[in-house]
Design a protein around this motif. Sequence first.
Motif, PDB file in Angstrom:
ATOM      1  N   LEU A 146       0.850  -1.193   0.000  1.00 26.69           N
ATOM      2  CA  LEU A 146       0.000   0.000   0.000  1.00 26.69           C
ATOM      3  C   LEU A 146       0.883   1.239   0.000  1.00 26.69           C
ATOM      4  O   LEU A 146       1.791   1.364   0.829  1.00 26.69           O
ATOM      5  N   THR A 147       0.628   2.129  -0.927  1.00 22.97           N
ATOM      6  CA  THR A 147       1.337   3.403  -0.996  1.00 22.97           C
ATOM      7  C   THR A 147       0.304   4.509  -0.820  1.00 22.97           C
ATOM      8  O   THR A 147      -0.729   4.503  -1.485  1.00 22.97           O
ATOM      9  N   LEU A 206       6.466  -1.112   7.813  1.00 26.58           N
ATOM     10  CA  LEU A 206       6.399   0.241   7.274  1.00 26.58           C
ATOM     11  C   LEU A 206       7.506   0.387   6.250  1.00 26.58           C
ATOM     12  O   LEU A 206       8.594  -0.163   6.417  1.00 26.58           O
ATOM     13  N   ARG A 207       7.228   1.118   5.210  1.00 26.62           N
ATOM     14  CA  ARG A 207       8.244   1.348   4.191  1.00 26.62           C
ATOM     15  C   ARG A 207       9.207   2.432   4.674  1.00 26.62           C
ATOM     16  O   ARG A 207       8.793   3.361   5.378  1.00 26.62           O
ATOM     17  N   PRO A 208      10.482   2.325   4.348  1.00 26.81           N
ATOM     18  CA  PRO A 208      11.476   3.293   4.844  1.00 26.81           C
ATOM     19  C   PRO A 208      11.144   4.738   4.501  1.00 26.81           C
ATOM     20  O   PRO A 208      11.484   5.644   5.253  1.00 26.81           O
ATOM     21  N   THR A 209      10.456   4.959   3.396  1.00 29.08           N
ATOM     22  CA  THR A 209      10.098   6.318   2.984  1.00 29.08           C
ATOM     23  C   THR A 209       8.860   6.831   3.722  1.00 29.08           C
ATOM     24  O   THR A 209       8.453   7.967   3.514  1.00 29.08           O
ATOM     25  N   ARG A 210       8.254   5.971   4.538  1.00 25.25           N
ATOM     26  CA  ARG A 210       7.053   6.318   5.321  1.00 25.25           C
ATOM     27  C   ARG A 210       5.860   6.676   4.447  1.00 25.25           C
ATOM     28  O   ARG A 210       4.955   7.382   4.872  1.00 25.25           O
ATOM     29  N   GLY A 258       3.925   4.336   3.042  1.00 21.34           N
ATOM     30  CA  GLY A 258       3.053   3.179   2.935  1.00 21.34           C
ATOM     31  C   GLY A 258       3.546   2.013   3.764  1.00 21.34           C
ATOM     32  O   GLY A 258       4.430   2.164   4.613  1.00 21.34           O
ATOM     33  N   ALA A 259       2.957   0.863   3.466  1.00 19.95           N
ATOM     34  CA  ALA A 259       3.261  -0.325   4.259  1.00 19.95           C
ATOM     35  C   ALA A 259       3.148  -1.572   3.396  1.00 19.95           C
ATOM     36  O   ALA A 259       2.529  -1.562   2.336  1.00 19.95           O
ATOM     37  N   ILE A 260       3.750  -2.632   3.917  1.00 21.67           N
ATOM     38  CA  ILE A 260       3.614  -3.963   3.339  1.00 21.67           C
ATOM     39  C   ILE A 260       2.927  -4.814   4.391  1.00 21.67           C
ATOM     40  O   ILE A 260       3.375  -4.868   5.542  1.00 21.67           O
ATOM     41  N   LEU A 261       1.838  -5.449   4.008  1.00 21.99           N
ATOM     42  CA  LEU A 261       1.071  -6.281   4.931  1.00 21.99           C
ATOM     43  C   LEU A 261       1.053  -7.703   4.399  1.00 21.99           C
ATOM     44  O   LEU A 261       0.920  -7.919   3.191  1.00 21.99           O
ATOM     45  N   ILE A 262       1.175  -8.665   5.307  1.00 19.20           N
ATOM     46  CA  ILE A 262       1.086 -10.071   4.929  1.00 19.20           C
ATOM     47  C   ILE A 262      -0.062 -10.696   5.716  1.00 19.20           C
ATOM     48  O   ILE A 262      -0.041 -10.721   6.951  1.00 19.20           O
ATOM     49  N   PHE A 263      -1.043 -11.189   4.980  1.00 23.93           N
ATOM     50  CA  PHE A 263      -2.223 -11.822   5.562  1.00 23.93           C
ATOM     51  C   PHE A 263      -2.094 -13.340   5.449  1.00 23.93           C
ATOM     52  O   PHE A 263      -1.480 -13.844   4.505  1.00 23.93           O
TER      53      PHE A 263
END
Length: 88
Positions: free
Chosen positions: A8-9, A44-48, A50-55
């Motif tokens: 997600l961005t 959390l992405r280093p650039t803040r 967005g995020a990466i989620l694993i379901f």
Amino acid sequence: MNKVLVILTIDLENLPSNFQEILQQERAVVAQWKQDGFLEQLYLRPTRNGAILIFKDKSEEEVHHLMTTLPFYALRKSMEVFPMIAEG
């Protein structure tokens, strides 16, 4: 085990004035998902931006629907959903 990865961005250039309030709502939803046991990881992405989620134990369609309920979904710039197959 079925897993789905989401990248997600969010659009940092057009954040609403109540962003901090939305952030708190987002954290509450994510905490509930972790408690319910189907959100395995959140990075959390280093650039803040967005995020990466694993379901786990959710179909691609279920994950897509869950993502639409996130407060940050309205702020998204992009969202990629990837079903994964565990090897071995």
